[in-house]
Design a protein around this motif. Structure first.
Motif, mmCIF file in Angstrom:
data_model
loop_
_atom_site.group_PDB
_atom_site.id
_atom_site.type_symbol
_atom_site.label_atom_id
_atom_site.label_comp_id
_atom_site.label_asym_id
_atom_site.label_seq_id
_atom_site.Cartn_x
_atom_site.Cartn_y
_atom_site.Cartn_z
ATOM 1 N N ARG A 59 0.864 -1.198 0.000
ATOM 2 C CA ARG A 59 0.000 0.000 0.000
ATOM 3 C C ARG A 59 0.894 1.240 0.000
ATOM 4 N N THR A 60 0.403 2.281 -0.652
ATOM 5 C CA THR A 60 1.173 3.529 -0.650
ATOM 6 C C THR A 60 0.282 4.695 -0.204
ATOM 7 N N PHE A 61 0.933 5.677 0.394
ATOM 8 C CA PHE A 61 0.229 6.876 0.853
ATOM 9 C C PHE A 61 0.986 8.108 0.375
ATOM 10 N N MET A 62 0.378 9.268 0.554
ATOM 11 C CA MET A 62 0.989 10.561 0.218
ATOM 12 C C MET A 62 1.571 10.555 -1.196
ATOM 13 N N GLY A 63 0.755 10.155 -2.129
ATOM 14 C CA GLY A 63 1.186 10.160 -3.533
ATOM 15 C C GLY A 63 2.352 9.230 -3.801
ATOM 16 N N GLY A 64 2.404 8.124 -3.068
ATOM 17 C CA GLY A 64 3.465 7.135 -3.284
ATOM 18 C C GLY A 64 4.732 7.416 -2.502
ATOM 19 N N GLN A 65 4.770 8.490 -1.707
ATOM 20 C CA GLN A 65 5.976 8.829 -0.931
ATOM 21 C C GLN A 65 6.174 7.880 0.252
ATOM 22 N N VAL A 66 5.057 7.415 0.828
ATOM 23 C CA VAL A 66 5.135 6.502 1.974
ATOM 24 C C VAL A 66 4.621 5.125 1.540
ATOM 25 N N ILE A 67 5.406 4.104 1.893
ATOM 26 C CA ILE A 67 5.126 2.751 1.418
ATOM 27 C C ILE A 67 4.884 1.819 2.604
ATOM 28 N N ILE A 68 3.886 0.968 2.490
ATOM 29 C CA ILE A 68 3.671 -0.067 3.512
ATOM 30 C C ILE A 68 3.913 -1.418 2.834
ATOM 31 N N PRO A 69 4.889 -2.196 3.295
ATOM 32 C CA PRO A 69 5.136 -3.495 2.657
ATOM 33 C C PRO A 69 4.053 -4.515 3.021
ATOM 34 N N SER A 70 4.076 -5.650 2.343
ATOM 35 C CA SER A 70 3.113 -6.707 2.658
ATOM 36 C C SER A 70 3.445 -7.314 4.027
ATOM 37 N N VAL A 71 2.477 -8.016 4.591
ATOM 38 C CA VAL A 71 2.690 -8.649 5.905
ATOM 39 C C VAL A 71 3.838 -9.654 5.816
ATOM 40 N N ALA A 72 3.846 -10.427 4.721
ATOM 41 C CA ALA A 72 4.911 -11.435 4.545
ATOM 42 C C ALA A 72 6.277 -10.764 4.497
ATOM 43 N N CYS A 73 6.369 -9.671 3.763
ATOM 44 C CA CYS A 73 7.635 -8.942 3.633
ATOM 45 C C CYS A 73 8.112 -8.460 5.007
ATOM 46 N N TYR A 74 7.197 -7.900 5.771
ATOM 47 C CA TYR A 74 7.553 -7.366 7.083
ATOM 48 C C TYR A 74 7.932 -8.494 8.045
ATOM 49 N N PHE A 75 7.192 -9.603 7.952
ATOM 50 C CA PHE A 75 7.480 -10.751 8.815
ATOM 51 C C PHE A 75 8.911 -11.281 8.554
ATOM 52 N N PHE A 76 9.242 -11.456 7.271
ATOM 53 C CA PHE A 76 10.576 -11.995 6.967
ATOM 54 C C PHE A 76 11.674 -10.992 7.311
ATOM 55 N N PHE A 77 11.356 -9.700 7.267
ATOM 56 C CA PHE A 77 12.335 -8.702 7.702
ATOM 57 C C PHE A 77 12.631 -8.879 9.198
ATOM 58 N N LEU A 78 11.572 -9.053 9.994
ATOM 59 C CA LEU A 78 11.770 -9.227 11.442
ATOM 60 C C LEU A 78 12.560 -10.506 11.738
ATOM 61 N N VAL A 79 12.224 -11.586 11.018
ATOM 62 C CA VAL A 79 12.948 -12.856 11.220
ATOM 63 C C VAL A 79 14.429 -12.657 10.889
ATOM 64 N N THR A 80 14.705 -11.988 9.768
ATOM 65 C CA THR A 80 16.102 -11.763 9.343
ATOM 66 C C THR A 80 16.847 -10.917 10.371
ATOM 67 N N LEU A 81 16.185 -9.889 10.863
ATOM 68 C CA LEU A 81 16.823 -9.006 11.842
ATOM 69 C C LEU A 81 17.144 -9.774 13.134
ATOM 70 N N ILE A 82 16.178 -10.558 13.612
ATOM 71 C CA ILE A 82 16.388 -11.333 14.847
ATOM 72 C C ILE A 82 17.543 -12.326 14.653
ATOM 73 N N LEU A 83 17.567 -12.958 13.490
ATOM 74 C CA LEU A 83 18.630 -13.923 13.186
ATOM 75 C C LEU A 83 20.007 -13.244 13.205
ATOM 76 N N ASN A 84 20.089 -12.084 12.598
ATOM 77 C CA ASN A 84 21.351 -11.329 12.573
ATOM 78 C C ASN A 84 21.806 -10.974 13.985
ATOM 79 N N VAL A 85 20.867 -10.454 14.777
ATOM 80 C CA VAL A 85 21.221 -10.016 16.135
ATOM 81 C C VAL A 85 21.639 -11.218 16.978
#
Lengths: 37, 538
Positions: B158-184
């Motif tokens: 999803r995008t807001f403010m004429g495409g300036q602000v972006i919301i990724p998909s739930v899957a994308c955000y979930f895998f980002f959190l998993v990757t971050l936790i794994l790195n830490v």
């Protein structure tokens, strides 16, 4: 592929492959470092 | 503030080289290299590429290993202390800001990109990626459209403010959190039990997966057209276009590729080398690291994506794909190809799995300079340092995730200009201010090989000049020329309005980088004041 293309593949893969194998042979042989300074 | 303390050391030479190779082998080996080679003269590209390896890559690799080991012996694992260990001047530690700022900025967006690889790997296994339509009589862009749409929906749900602000998909955000936790989690375990163990598992796995994919591509035959074979794919990549050698841009691209692929100028090699003992070899280990990276790039990286693209889309299609850039090749074209071959989901999982392993071994390397800075200069435990970094990334990765243009801006300044600038400073510090003969002796202390002496002169005279040429050429091509063109077309006012109105994402990224640089300057001042106070008391 022309002979020139093949020549590039053989030389590039040969150089990189040889360097890779030679380095890992030297490292895995586990020779303790000498002071070459 | 704590004084010099006992620092960790690598468990074995092999572990060290695999970790260093893990740092160097990244997404660029499999995505950037084949695209650059295909766009810049095919086989002929390898001539400036290997020349750059000898004149820039290998000398800088040895420079960073030499500075790193010396700094580690003196109790420093990050560039502020490392630079001061070769140049005893108060300014040196502030120049070192670059070696902690740039990796921190890069890891802020790199972890996010790395998480796409993990996400795509899992989505491949569970069969959630799109399927490719029939190939006959249909344009490449149409064939790839479902995959381009899928990637777009994955990142920008999803995008807001004429495409300036972006919301990724739930899957994308979930895998980002998993990757971050794994790195830490890996970083909290430290150098030997975390980074080295990861490298001992991930690097062989990466080489095996890449080997399987190379064999699969070479045995694809001609599934679409009798003229589109693995051999024609190799010809597309390797057939030399001699005229390309006359274009300065090709030489610049080759030098840039060597620079990025070896992960030079990040500060990560210096940090990793700081965990060596005083008489551990660095000449052979540095060469072994570079050779492992070149093997992964030239032999494996060049034999998967572009040849596969030619087999399925022909030379014209592959040219169109290559002009679309590395990400399109990796995340749009490759899943499309895998969806068209038997057991493609497994090969797709291998492809994204190897990219993920390449990514995570690089992201922990990018994180370690900050960890080392907090541990060595402030006496923090690695748990505290890693958790602090984790919280920082959890907050600030939202800049490249959510703000359009922020990722590219951060990559432009920290991941492109910053690195070459940092490397130029390093080579001048070691070869001119520390002294080339002392540096040469330092390189060979405990070394298992003797480097040809000509490299001392190359590193002192040729490498810094070439780095300055690259910096100057990039400044002209990417900053000055576009600005001049805009001014000629729209006048100074038009250029200024374009500069100021670059967008929320771009300006947030710029502000973020400036504030982090100021924060590091203050922390360095604080750390050295504490050190001086401590020395005064004792």
């Amino acid at each position: 592929m022309s002979w020139q293309g093949w020549a590039f593949v053989i030389i590039a893969w040969g150089v990189v492959g040889f360097l890779f194998l030679w380095c890992f042979y030297k490292v895995l042989r586990g020779k303790k470092g000498e002071d070459n300074s | 503030m704590a004084g010099p303390r006992k620092r960790e050391h690598w468990g074995s030479s092999l572990g060290l080289i695999l970790a260093m190779a893990g740092n160097a082998v990244g997404l660029g080996n499999f995505l950037r290299f084949p695209v650059q080679a295909a766009k810049n003269g095919g086989g002929a590209f390898m001539i400036p590429y290997f020349i750059s390896f000898i004149l820039i890559g290998l000398p800088l690799m040895w420079v960073e290993w030499t500075i790193g080991r010396r700094a580690g012996v003196l109790g420093h694992g990050s560039t502020p202390g490392a630079y001061q260990s070769v140049w005893h001047h108060p300014l040196a530690k502030y120049l070192g800001i670059m070696g902690i700022l740039f990796p921190l900025v890069i890891v802020t967006y790199y972890t996010y990109i790395e998480s796409w690889c993990l996400g795509y790997s899992i989505l491949s296994v569970v069969g959630q990626l799109p399927k490719m339509p029939a190939l006959h009589d249909i344009a490449v862009s149409q064939v790839l459209k479902p995959f381009a749409d899928f990637l777009s929906g994955y990142m920008d749900a999803r995008t807001f403010m004429g495409g300036q602000v972006i919301i990724p998909s739930v899957a994308c955000y979930f895998f980002f959190l998993v990757t971050l936790i794994l790195n830490v989690w890996i970083l909290t375990r430290g150098v030997t039990k975390g980074i080295e163990l990861l490298a001992k598992f991930a690097m062989p796995a990466l080489f095996i997966m890449a080997g399987v994919l190379v064999v699969r591509v070479f045995t694809l035959g001609a599934p679409v057209n009798p003229d589109q074979t693995p051999l024609s794919g190799m010809a597309f990549l390797w057939e030399p276009q001699w005229s390309a050698l006359l274009r300065p841009s090709v030489w610049l691209a080759a030098a840039g590729q060597i620079f990025f692929t070896l992960s030079l100028g990040f500060g990560a090699i210096i940090t990793y080398a700081s965990y060596l003992n005083e008489k551990d070899d660095i000449a052979l280990n540095g060469l072994a690291t570079a050779s492992a990276n070149e093997f992964a790039e030239v032999i494996l990286g060049g034999s998967v994506a572009i040849p596969a693209a030619v087999i399925f889309f022909g030379v014209v299609g592959a040219q169109e794909i290559a002009s679309g850039g590395s990400f399109s090749l990796g995340f749009v074209t490759m899943p499309a190809i895998f969806s068209h071959i038997p057991f493609g989901m497994i090969f797709s999982a291998f492809w994204f799995g190897l990219l993920f392993f390449a990514g995570i071994t690089s992201s922990v390397a990018l994180s370690q300079p900050i960890i080392a800075f907090l541990e060595d200069e402030f006496g923090w435990t690695k748990l505290r340092a890693a958790l602090t970094l984790g919280i920082f990334l959890l907050i600030f990765t939202h800049i490249p995730i959510m703000l359009k243009g922020a990722l590219d801006e951060m990559d432009f300044w920290a991941g492109t200009f910053g690195l070459v600038f940092g490397a130029t400073i390093e080579v001048i510090l070691l070869m001119w201010l520390f002294g080339s003969r002392k540096a040469w002796d330092e390189l060979h202390r405990g070394s298992a090989i003797k480097a040809p002496r000509v490299f001392m002169y190359i590193t002192k005279f040729v490498t810094p000049v070439l780095l300055l040429v690259i910096l100057g050429a990039w400044a002209v091509m990417d900053i000055i020329m576009p600005a001049v063109k805009t001014m000629l077309a729209k006048g100074f006012g038009g250029w200024f309005m374009g500069f100021v109105g670059a967008g929320v994402g771009v300006w947030t990224a710029r502000l973020f980088m400036v504030l982090i640089a100021l924060l590091f300057a203050w922390l360095i001042k604080l750390a050295w004041q504490g050190r001086e106070n401590q020395e005064g008391e004792s």
